[in-house]
Design a protein around this motif. Structure first.
Motif, PDB file in Angstrom:
ATOM      1  N   ARG A  88     -45.189 -51.525  20.515  1.00  0.00           N
ATOM      2  CA  ARG A  88     -44.753 -50.375  21.322  1.00  0.00           C
ATOM      3  C   ARG A  88     -44.953 -50.726  22.795  1.00  0.00           C
ATOM      4  NH1 ARG A  88     -47.186 -44.834  19.245  1.00  0.00           N
ATOM      5  NH2 ARG A  88     -45.612 -44.139  20.764  1.00  0.00           N
ATOM      6  N   PRO A  89     -44.066 -51.549  23.337  1.00  0.00           N
ATOM      7  CA  PRO A  89     -44.252 -52.015  24.717  1.00  0.00           C
ATOM      8  C   PRO A  89     -44.102 -50.890  25.726  1.00  0.00           C
ATOM      9  CG  PRO A  89     -42.086 -52.657  23.909  1.00  0.00           C
ATOM     10  CD  PRO A  89     -42.823 -52.085  22.730  1.00  0.00           C
ATOM     11  N   SER A  90     -45.000 -50.883  26.677  1.00  0.00           N
ATOM     12  CA  SER A  90     -44.928 -49.878  27.749  1.00  0.00           C
ATOM     13  C   SER A  90     -45.554 -50.448  29.014  1.00  0.00           C
ATOM     14  CB  SER A  90     -45.658 -48.595  27.339  1.00  0.00           C
ATOM     15  OG  SER A  90     -47.057 -48.838  27.187  1.00  0.00           O
ATOM     16  N   VAL A  91     -45.065 -49.920  30.133  1.00  0.00           N
ATOM     17  CA  VAL A  91     -45.559 -50.315  31.460  1.00  0.00           C
ATOM     18  C   VAL A  91     -45.851 -49.043  32.236  1.00  0.00           C
ATOM     19  CG1 VAL A  91     -45.007 -51.466  33.630  1.00  0.00           C
ATOM     20  CG2 VAL A  91     -44.227 -52.463  31.467  1.00  0.00           C
ATOM     21  N   GLU A  92     -47.048 -48.994  32.801  1.00  0.00           N
ATOM     22  CA  GLU A  92     -47.439 -47.829  33.599  1.00  0.00           C
ATOM     23  C   GLU A  92     -47.465 -48.214  35.068  1.00  0.00           C
ATOM     24  OE1 GLU A  92     -50.789 -44.784  32.667  1.00  0.00           O
ATOM     25  OE2 GLU A  92     -51.633 -46.204  34.126  1.00  0.00           O
ATOM     26  N   VAL A  93     -46.738 -47.433  35.868  1.00  0.00           N
ATOM     27  CA  VAL A  93     -46.651 -47.684  37.299  1.00  0.00           C
ATOM     28  C   VAL A  93     -47.278 -46.522  38.036  1.00  0.00           C
ATOM     29  CG1 VAL A  93     -45.136 -48.121  39.266  1.00  0.00           C
ATOM     30  CG2 VAL A  93     -44.539 -49.014  37.000  1.00  0.00           C
ATOM     31  N   THR A  94     -48.233 -46.859  38.901  1.00  0.00           N
ATOM     32  CA  THR A  94     -48.913 -45.839  39.704  1.00  0.00           C
ATOM     33  C   THR A  94     -48.735 -46.177  41.177  1.00  0.00           C
ATOM     34  OG1 THR A  94     -50.574 -45.523  37.973  1.00  0.00           O
ATOM     35  CG2 THR A  94     -51.098 -44.686  40.182  1.00  0.00           C
ATOM     36  N   ILE A  95     -48.224 -45.231  41.929  1.00  0.00           N
ATOM     37  CA  ILE A  95     -48.040 -45.399  43.375  1.00  0.00           C
ATOM     38  C   ILE A  95     -48.654 -44.176  44.041  1.00  0.00           C
ATOM     39  CG2 ILE A  95     -46.381 -45.763  45.244  1.00  0.00           C
ATOM     40  CD1 ILE A  95     -44.384 -46.715  43.185  1.00  0.00           C
ATOM     41  N   ARG A  96     -49.635 -44.398  44.883  1.00  0.00           N
ATOM     42  CA  ARG A  96     -50.259 -43.250  45.537  1.00  0.00           C
ATOM     43  C   ARG A  96     -50.776 -43.632  46.918  1.00  0.00           C
ATOM     44  NH1 ARG A  96     -54.572 -44.475  41.818  1.00  0.00           N
ATOM     45  NH2 ARG A  96     -56.499 -45.076  42.929  1.00  0.00           N
ATOM     46  N   SER A  97     -50.963 -42.607  47.728  1.00  0.00           N
ATOM     47  CA  SER A  97     -51.489 -42.796  49.079  1.00  0.00           C
ATOM     48  C   SER A  97     -52.994 -42.997  49.018  1.00  0.00           C
ATOM     49  CB  SER A  97     -51.161 -41.580  49.952  1.00  0.00           C
ATOM     50  OG  SER A  97     -49.773 -41.352  49.993  1.00  0.00           O
ATOM     51  N   THR A  98     -53.502 -43.819  49.932  1.00  0.00           N
ATOM     52  CA  THR A  98     -54.948 -44.018  50.080  1.00  0.00           C
ATOM     53  C   THR A  98     -55.326 -43.723  51.523  1.00  0.00           C
ATOM     54  OG1 THR A  98     -54.708 -46.361  50.617  1.00  0.00           O
ATOM     55  CG2 THR A  98     -54.916 -45.795  48.288  1.00  0.00           C
ATOM     56  N   SER A  99     -56.618 -43.834  51.800  1.00  0.00           N
ATOM     57  CA  SER A  99     -57.079 -43.524  53.156  1.00  0.00           C
ATOM     58  C   SER A  99     -56.538 -44.499  54.194  1.00  0.00           C
ATOM     59  CB  SER A  99     -58.612 -43.524  53.192  1.00  0.00           C
ATOM     60  OG  SER A  99     -59.113 -44.809  52.794  1.00  0.00           O
ATOM     61  N   ASP A 100     -56.189 -45.714  53.790  1.00  0.00           N
ATOM     62  CA  ASP A 100     -55.728 -46.706  54.762  1.00  0.00           C
ATOM     63  C   ASP A 100     -54.350 -47.265  54.451  1.00  0.00           C
ATOM     64  OD1 ASP A 100     -56.390 -47.961  52.451  1.00  0.00           O
ATOM     65  OD2 ASP A 100     -57.633 -49.530  53.361  1.00  0.00           O
ATOM     66  N   GLY A 101     -53.573 -46.587  53.543  1.00  0.00           N
ATOM     67  CA  GLY A 101     -52.239 -47.092  53.275  1.00  0.00           C
ATOM     68  C   GLY A 101     -51.718 -46.598  51.949  1.00  0.00           C
ATOM     69  N   ARG A 125     -34.175 -52.688  27.323  1.00  0.00           N
ATOM     70  CA  ARG A 125     -34.822 -53.794  26.618  1.00  0.00           C
ATOM     71  C   ARG A 125     -35.909 -53.290  25.666  1.00  0.00           C
ATOM     72  NH1 ARG A 125     -36.271 -58.377  30.925  1.00  0.00           N
ATOM     73  NH2 ARG A 125     -36.455 -59.573  28.971  1.00  0.00           N
ATOM     74  N   GLY A 126     -35.999 -51.949  25.547  1.00  0.00           N
ATOM     75  CA  GLY A 126     -36.949 -51.378  24.601  1.00  0.00           C
ATOM     76  C   GLY A 126     -38.340 -51.208  25.157  1.00  0.00           C
ATOM     77  N   VAL A 127     -38.504 -51.254  26.467  1.00  0.00           N
ATOM     78  CA  VAL A 127     -39.815 -51.099  27.088  1.00  0.00           C
ATOM     79  C   VAL A 127     -39.827 -49.783  27.858  1.00  0.00           C
ATOM     80  CG1 VAL A 127     -41.502 -52.078  28.689  1.00  0.00           C
ATOM     81  CG2 VAL A 127     -40.072 -53.607  27.295  1.00  0.00           C
ATOM     82  N   GLU A 128     -40.829 -48.979  27.649  1.00  0.00           N
ATOM     83  CA  GLU A 128     -40.946 -47.687  28.316  1.00  0.00           C
ATOM     84  C   GLU A 128     -41.735 -47.860  29.617  1.00  0.00           C
ATOM     85  OE1 GLU A 128     -42.562 -43.142  27.452  1.00  0.00           O
ATOM     86  OE2 GLU A 128     -43.151 -44.814  26.152  1.00  0.00           O
ATOM     87  N   VAL A 129     -41.172 -47.392  30.710  1.00  0.00           N
ATOM     88  CA  VAL A 129     -41.835 -47.402  32.011  1.00  0.00           C
ATOM     89  C   VAL A 129     -42.211 -45.971  32.340  1.00  0.00           C
ATOM     90  CG1 VAL A 129     -41.620 -47.914  34.462  1.00  0.00           C
ATOM     91  CG2 VAL A 129     -40.569 -49.433  32.780  1.00  0.00           C
ATOM     92  N   VAL A 130     -43.496 -45.708  32.536  1.00  0.00           N
ATOM     93  CA  VAL A 130     -43.987 -44.359  32.813  1.00  0.00           C
ATOM     94  C   VAL A 130     -44.743 -44.365  34.130  1.00  0.00           C
ATOM     95  CG1 VAL A 130     -44.143 -43.789  30.368  1.00  0.00           C
ATOM     96  CG2 VAL A 130     -46.106 -44.783  31.535  1.00  0.00           C
ATOM     97  N   LEU A 131     -44.794 -43.203  34.759  1.00  0.00           N
ATOM     98  CA  LEU A 131     -45.569 -43.030  35.983  1.00  0.00           C
ATOM     99  C   LEU A 131     -46.994 -42.675  35.622  1.00  0.00           C
ATOM    100  CD1 LEU A 131     -43.200 -41.057  38.388  1.00  0.00           C
ATOM    101  CD2 LEU A 131     -43.741 -43.483  38.392  1.00  0.00           C
ATOM    102  N   GLY A 132     -47.932 -43.328  36.292  1.00  0.00           N
ATOM    103  CA  GLY A 132     -49.320 -43.051  36.040  1.00  0.00           C
ATOM    104  C   GLY A 132     -49.765 -41.755  36.676  1.00  0.00           C
ATOM    105  N   ALA A 133     -50.881 -41.251  36.210  1.00  0.00           N
ATOM    106  CA  ALA A 133     -51.427 -40.011  36.763  1.00  0.00           C
ATOM    107  C   ALA A 133     -51.810 -40.214  38.223  1.00  0.00           C
ATOM    108  CB  ALA A 133     -52.647 -39.582  35.952  1.00  0.00           C
ATOM    109  N   GLY A 134     -51.550 -39.211  39.000  1.00  0.00           N
ATOM    110  CA  GLY A 134     -51.897 -39.293  40.422  1.00  0.00           C
ATOM    111  C   GLY A 134     -50.856 -39.987  41.274  1.00  0.00           C
ATOM    112  N   THR A 135     -49.698 -40.276  40.706  1.00  0.00           N
ATOM    113  CA  THR A 135     -48.643 -40.920  41.490  1.00  0.00           C
ATOM    114  C   THR A 135     -48.088 -39.927  42.492  1.00  0.00           C
ATOM    115  OG1 THR A 135     -48.025 -42.422  39.712  1.00  0.00           O
ATOM    116  CG2 THR A 135     -46.368 -41.987  41.400  1.00  0.00           C
ATOM    117  N   GLU A 136     -48.283 -40.217  43.753  1.00  0.00           N
ATOM    118  CA  GLU A 136     -47.779 -39.348  44.828  1.00  0.00           C
ATOM    119  C   GLU A 136     -47.910 -40.100  46.147  1.00  0.00           C
ATOM    120  OE1 GLU A 136     -48.459 -34.911  46.790  1.00  0.00           O
ATOM    121  OE2 GLU A 136     -49.780 -35.637  45.199  1.00  0.00           O
ATOM    122  N   ILE A 137     -46.832 -40.163  46.859  1.00  0.00           N
ATOM    123  CA  ILE A 137     -46.853 -40.793  48.176  1.00  0.00           C
ATOM    124  C   ILE A 137     -45.898 -40.023  49.083  1.00  0.00           C
ATOM    125  CG2 ILE A 137     -45.167 -42.499  47.330  1.00  0.00           C
ATOM    126  CD1 ILE A 137     -46.231 -44.375  49.479  1.00  0.00           C
TER     127      ILE A 137
END
Length: 541
Positions: free
Chosen positions: A454-467, A409-421
């Motif tokens: 220039r549509p874009s979506v940034e997704v960040t998934i990371r571990s935290t101290s409680d989840g 659909r012309g939208v870029e999905v990128v991983l945010g910095a620090g993404t790690e789980i």
């Protein structure tokens, strides 16, 4: 056909009387018994009072007459009858007694209403009077049975010089009592008539409410009604026109997380339900297949109005659990997206393959190899990064699928910095909820950026101290601050179609797992979800 409940011990069919008719007959019998018992008691009391009044009267007259000096003087005169007879008759006429007899101590009459009885012996007992006592008795004399009193007469020297007796015949007492009884019978008949009329009115009202059903039929109807209410899985509520819950079955109690006993009799606004659901239940209008969200369920609500003639009896509400179906629908949408993505990728791969083949046919093998290597590197780069950073397979699969779909659909999905789980255990979280949360957030972000340059979506998934933290940010127009508190309500949407279910499902899934969700603007809308998890260390313990 008569059932076992309609037969008596001998196998005969009982009279097919309705409950209202049986109640009417029973009430008439009770009223009749009460009225008759009251009449008998009143008659007995009237008779007793009549006898007591007669006794008091004859004693009073006899005492008064015995105390008269003319009586004492007449008893000692040479001809007592000549003096006492006129006096006795005059007193008898004035007092209304039936006879007055003045006699000697031996019981010889000096006076009597019948002159022929003068000089005869008194018929009755005089022993107690001779002993100086005043006594009464009922005795049959020359005038028939009578209530009489006998009083001694003393001279000035306190010597007994004679006796005075007067009485009222039982016939006269009965005549007086009859007059009272007649009035009593009239009152009793009136009471019986009024009681019967009121009983009939109560019976007619009962007949309207029970629709002429017999007790056995009412009992069976209640048993079937109660069994059905507890057996059906669908929720059922009866809401009065005032908004009070008059019935809540077990299914509704489970779906709404309520106690049936505490729910019935309360207003819909007092049950702690979502505002939209409260408005629907208390609106008194018909609703068909309307979706509502509670804290942990998706409910399909139907509301029908109940009327009996011109009377508004309220509404009947049916509730069906749509949670699993909604989750499966979300997964199906994701699968459709994956399939569409694969179709698009296959189409693009075919185009790239044709390009490579054409370059080889043109004798430009090195350029063909370089082109194929670049395409493979670009296609594999996102996959390698996602798989390397996100150890949870469900999250990785959703992220890859949504990225491919957004790319089409012309939208870029990128991983945010620090993404790690990789060290958080999310097995206690339903995988369908993970798909719901991440998939709907990405879909919402993609929809918000489609009109950008220039549509874009940034997704960040990371571990935290409680989840685990899931953050989805876009470069779209952002969220109106005034609407920030309503974006997770059912029906909220930036479009005019009024769908607004995706973010509501996200909020429900987050609340179900005791997580939190926040939204703010930072160059676009930013949604941040925090889900509790168990760290690898805790699991090992």
């Amino acid at each position: 056909m008569p059932t076992a409940d309609d037969r008596n011990w001998f196998g005969r069919v009982r009279p097919s009387w309705s409950l209202a008719r049986q109640l009417f007959v029973l009430q008439v019998v009770v009223v009749a018994v009460v009225v008759l018992a009251g009449a008998v008691l009143a008659w007995y009391d009237a008779r007793q009072r009549n006898d007591d009044a007669a006794t008091e009267k004859v004693v009073a007259v006899a005492r008064t007459l015995a105390a008269q000096p003319a009586v004492r003087d007449g008893l000692t005169a040479p001809n007592p009858t000549a003096t006492l007879q006129p006096l006795a008759e005059r007193v008898r006429a004035e007092t209304g007694v039936d006879f007055i007899t003045i006699m000697s101590p031996a019981g010889i009459r000096y006076t009597h209403p019948d002159p022929a009885q003068i000089g005869q012996r008194f018929l009755g007992h005089i022993e107690q009077a001779l002993a100086g006592e005043v006594f009464t008795e009922t005795y049959t004399g020359t005038l028939g049975p009578s209530v009489r009193a006998v009083v001694p007469v003393y001279d000035d020297g306190h010597r007994l010089v004679g006796l005075v007796s007067d009485g009222i015949t039982v016939r006269m007492l009965t005549a007086e009592l009859s007059e009272r009884v007649t009035a009593l019978v009239v009152v009793a008949a009136a009471a019986l008539l009024v009681g019967g009329l009121l009983t009939y009115l109560v019976s007619a009202r009962m007949r309207r409410h029970t629709h002429g059903l017999r007790p056995a039929e009412l009992s069976r109807m209640y048993e079937y009604h109660d069994a059905i209410l507890h057996a059906v899985r669908e929720g059922l509520l009866l809401v009065a026109p005032s908004g009070l819950i008059t019935l809540c079955n077990d299914g509704a109690a489970v779906l709404l997380s309520l106690d049936p006993v505490e729910t019935e009799g309360r207003h819909v606004s007092e049950l702690g339900l979502p505002v939209s659901l409260v408005d629907t239940l208390g609106a008194g209008r018909a609703v068909r297949d309307e979706v509502h969200l509670t804290d942990d369920r998706v409910l399909l609500v139907n509301v029908s109005q109940i009327r009996s003639g011109d009377r508004d009896l309220g509404t009947v509400v049916t509730l069906r659990d749509h949670t699993e179906l909604q989750a499966l629908s979300g997964e199906l949408d994701s699968m459709r997206g994956f399939a569409e993505s694969l179709r698009s990728q296959a189409h693009e791969s075919a185009n790239r393959l044709h390009t490579v083949v054409s370059l080889i046919e043109l004798g430009r093998a090195e350029e063909a190899v370089a082109f194929a290597t670049d395409e493979l590197r670009l296609a594999q780069q996102l996959t390698d990064r996602v798989v390397g950073a996100v150890g949870e397979p469900v999250l990785a699969a959703v992220l890859l699928g949504k990225s491919a779909e957004a790319g089409e659909r012309g939208v870029e999905v990128v991983l945010g910095a620090g993404t790690e789980i990789d060290d958080v255990d999310l097995e206690h979280i339903d995988s369908r909820d993970l798909v719901t949360i991440l998939g709907n957030l990405i879909d919402n972000a993609v929809e918000a950026t489609l009109e950008g340059s220039r549509p874009s979506v940034e997704v960040t998934i990371r571990s935290t101290s409680d989840g685990v933290l899931i953050r989805v940010a876009d470069n779209g127009p952002g969220v109106d601050p005034d609407s920030a508190q309503r974006v997770f309500q059912r029906g909220w949407s930036t479009k005019e179609d009024g769908r607004g279910l995706g973010l509501a499902l996200v909020g429900q899934s987050v609340r179900r797992h005791r997580g939190t969700i926040e939204v703010h603007n930072d160059g676009g809308a930013v949604f941040t979800v925090r889900l509790p998890g168990r760290s690898g260390t805790d699991v090992a313990r």
